[in-house]
Design a protein around this motif. Structure first.
Motif, PDB file in Angstrom:
ATOM      1  N   PHE A   1     -54.109  93.727  42.070  1.00  0.00           N
ATOM      2  CA  PHE A   1     -54.883  94.517  41.109  1.00  0.00           C
ATOM      3  C   PHE A   1     -56.379  94.447  41.382  1.00  0.00           C
ATOM      4  CE2 PHE A   1     -50.901  94.226  38.736  1.00  0.00           C
ATOM      5  CZ  PHE A   1     -50.712  95.588  38.550  1.00  0.00           C
ATOM      6  N   LYS A   2     -56.819  93.447  42.158  1.00  0.00           N
ATOM      7  CA  LYS A   2     -58.237  93.393  42.535  1.00  0.00           C
ATOM      8  C   LYS A   2     -58.622  94.612  43.369  1.00  0.00           C
ATOM      9  CE  LYS A   2     -59.463  88.534  42.468  1.00  0.00           C
ATOM     10  NZ  LYS A   2     -59.467  87.333  43.308  1.00  0.00           N
ATOM     11  N   ASN A   3     -57.650  95.216  44.093  1.00  0.00           N
ATOM     12  CA  ASN A   3     -57.954  96.360  44.945  1.00  0.00           C
ATOM     13  C   ASN A   3     -58.457  97.549  44.148  1.00  0.00           C
ATOM     14  OD1 ASN A   3     -57.008  95.945  47.899  1.00  0.00           O
ATOM     15  ND2 ASN A   3     -55.583  94.865  46.602  1.00  0.00           N
ATOM     16  N   PHE A   4     -58.021  97.648  42.877  1.00  0.00           N
ATOM     17  CA  PHE A   4     -58.427  98.807  42.092  1.00  0.00           C
ATOM     18  C   PHE A   4     -59.882  98.688  41.647  1.00  0.00           C
ATOM     19  CE2 PHE A   4     -53.843  98.656  41.732  1.00  0.00           C
ATOM     20  CZ  PHE A   4     -53.546  99.934  42.163  1.00  0.00           C
TER      21      PHE A   4
ATOM     22  N   GLY B   1     -61.980  97.857  43.879  1.00  0.00           N
ATOM     23  CA  GLY B   1     -62.646  98.024  45.163  1.00  0.00           C
ATOM     24  C   GLY B   1     -62.399  96.841  46.076  1.00  0.00           C
TER      25      GLY B   1
ATOM     26  N   TYR C   1     -52.058  96.352  49.630  1.00  0.00           N
ATOM     27  CA  TYR C   1     -52.893  95.908  48.508  1.00  0.00           C
ATOM     28  C   TYR C   1     -52.756  94.414  48.286  1.00  0.00           C
ATOM     29  CZ  TYR C   1     -54.553 100.453  47.009  1.00  0.00           C
ATOM     30  OH  TYR C   1     -55.217 101.651  46.952  1.00  0.00           O
TER      31      TYR C   1
ATOM     32  N   ARG D   1     -54.984  92.884  50.621  1.00  0.00           N
ATOM     33  CA  ARG D   1     -56.350  93.415  50.480  1.00  0.00           C
ATOM     34  C   ARG D   1     -56.722  94.353  51.627  1.00  0.00           C
ATOM     35  NH1 ARG D   1     -59.344  90.757  46.751  1.00  0.00           N
ATOM     36  NH2 ARG D   1     -60.398  92.718  46.655  1.00  0.00           N
ATOM     37  N   ARG D   2     -55.797  95.261  51.962  1.00  0.00           N
ATOM     38  CA  ARG D   2     -56.090  96.314  52.930  1.00  0.00           C
ATOM     39  C   ARG D   2     -55.970  97.642  52.215  1.00  0.00           C
ATOM     40  NH1 ARG D   2     -51.959  97.068  56.149  1.00  0.00           N
ATOM     41  NH2 ARG D   2     -50.501  95.583  55.274  1.00  0.00           N
TER      42      ARG D   2
END
Lengths: 151, 355
Positions: free
Chosen positions: A26-29, A31, B47, B50-51
């Motif tokens: 969820f950190k990807n959302f 950025g 995701y 972290r890609r």
């Protein structure tokens, strides 16, 4: 550890693992720090050492090189070849040939340091590729500067 | 024009039209899922690590599955003849996809969206689900490849080991619901979310351990569909590609499709058995039956894809188990716990009947 203790610790480790990956997911959302490389690139650091190039003199539009051959002598790998001539009506010599053998260069920077007129500098070129060794065995810096000034 | 529509929607023609519509619907649902779950899987994997994942083909790589499908369809299917058994080699992928698709016949997608409502719906799903093992075994054996053979041996022992706790949990749920008709099972769970089987078992005392039943079902489903952390059968890092090492082109594509369809079917059954099927649980459905079906289908999909998301997260979180770890988990933990829940709910049902 008994039967139930094993189940408990196993289940606990599964939950902890899942919490970590969900957290990362969820950190990807919010950025992430990825750069989609061919479409975008990171800025090259100021001190990056690519192969040497001539600096561009904004007054004359030409190189500041006076063909003194200090760099040729300073180079520990002997990968620089400089030729120059004195043109009529000019006080200084000007460069006619500057060949860099990049296959042997160790990017030590002795040439840049020794240059009396600051005519040499490191380039920021990092994506170098060629189909033959000759492309990088003879980099013609005079031609290179011509091309850059034409643009 | 209206005469044609009247003819199609009235009695002599309507059952056939309905059947064809459901056939097309189920097949396209399965195909779309198979294609786009691959995309989802890649995005989830990316995701977690972290890609950004697939980005090049279309916005956010959304056209990638179509490009992949076209690529697979255009390739030649090579078979390792004369060493391989050519006929079985070609039958295996089809025998893998067909039963997987057949399961959709009884899945209740919405109030009116049940292709065929039959009394033994649950049995149909598990009967066709069991085909999966045989097809993978055929594929591994007919390839005449040592990795494929090792893989198919693993598939058989793994699926046999996990069929038992899975069916034990299903028997528990059949005892609680009293029926194997999936439509009725969903209808029983109408109302608020506390009526869903995963919660109602606790307060009606029909099966107080129902969350564990759900967990066991979920774990067994991962093992039955050969998903990580139980993906020993196709452990890429050990066995090339498992049973379908020798497959190319759409033969490989069909195995891939069948795998994802099996996940969809497994999660659909979990949704129907435990999570109230197409019941929203938090708001009442509108009175119009078609609108209610549509909203119900949305709720069903929301639950289905939440489960699938956790299936994918499990793959990218947990490392692969070893083979004895896998069998130990089944025989030492899942089967005893499933048996305890079965016995407990049996005793409790008998007790509540007595008083």
């Amino acid at each position: 550890m008994g039967y139930f203790g094993e189940i408990y610790s196993g289940a606990k480790s599964l939950v902890i693992g899942m919490r970590i990956t969900l957290d990362q997911f969820f950190k990807n959302f919010r950025g992430n720090s990825n750069v989609p490389y061919p479409h975008a690139t990171l800025p090259i650091p100021e001190k990056y050492r690519g192969h040497i190039i001539f600096t561009h003199d904004p007054e004359t539009g030409k190189s500041r090189c006076i063909a003194c051959k200090s760099c040729e002598r300073a180079c520990p790998s002997g990968c620089i070849l400089v030729e120059g001539e004195k043109k009529e009506g000019e006080t200084k010599k000007s460069v006619t040939l500057f060949e860099l053998n990049f296959t042997r260069c160790s990017l030590c920077g002795a040439c840049v340091e020794v240059c009396p007129t600051d005519a040499l500098d490191f380039s920021k070129r990092y994506n170098l590729a060629g189909t033959s060794k000759a492309v990088y065995a003879k980099i013609d810096l005079v031609e290179d500067l011509k091309k850059r000034t034409q643009k | 024009m209206s005469a044609i529509i009247d003819f199609l929607f009235t009695d002599p023609a309507w059952p056939w039209v309905r059947m064809i519509l459901f056939l097309v619907g189920a097949a396209s649902f399965a195909g779309a899922n198979a294609a786009y779950l691959v995309w989802c899987e890649r995005k989830v994997a990316a995701y977690v690590q972290r890609r950004p994942g697939p980005m090049e083909v279309g916005p956010q790589g959304l056209i990638q599955p179509i490009a992949d499908a076209v690529k697979l369809l255009c390739k030649q299917m090579l078979s390792p003849i004369p060493q391989a058994d050519g006929i079985l080699f070609r039958i295996a992928p089809v025998a893998m996809v067909m039963p997987a698709l057949m399961c959709f016949v009884v899945v209740p997608f919405g109030d009116l969206l049940i292709p065929a409502r039959i009394d033994l719906g649950l049995l149909v799903i598990f009967a066709f689900g069991a085909f999966n093992v045989m097809s993978l075994m055929l594929a591994g054996w007919s390839s005449n490849n040592k990795y494929a053979t090792i893989s198919s041996a693993r598939v058989v022992s793994q699926n046999v080991a996990y069929e038992i706790p899975m069916l034990l949990t299903v028997v528990t749920m059949i005892m609680v619901t009293g029926t194997t008709d999936l439509g009725t099972i969903v209808a029983q769970q109408s109302g608020g979310f506390w009526h869903w089987n995963i919660l109602s078992g606790i307060w009606t005392l029909a099966n107080p351990l129902v969350p564990f039943t759900f967990l066991i079902y979920f774990i067994c489903m991962l093992a039955e569909t050969n998903r990580a952390p139980f993906d020993l059968a196709e452990a890429e890092s050990e066995l090339v590609a498992g049973s379908f090492t020798e497959y190319s082109s759409m033969g490989f594509g069909l195995f891939f499709m069948a795998e994802y369809i099996n996940i969809v079917v497994g999660c659909s059954v979990a949704t129907v058995l435990f999570l109230g099927g197409w019941h929203p649980g938090f708001f009442p459905l509108p009175a119009n039956p078609w609108l209610a079906s549509l909203i119900g289908f949305g709720c069903f999909c929301a639950k289905l894809y939440t489960l699938i998301f956790f299936v994918m997260m499990a793959r990218w979180t947990y490392p692969r188990t070893q083979f004895y770890g896998l069998l130990n988990l089944s025989w030492k933990i899942l089967i005893p716990v499933a048996l305890v829940t079965l016995l407990l709910s049996g005793v409790l049902m008998k007790l509540t009947n007595l008083f």
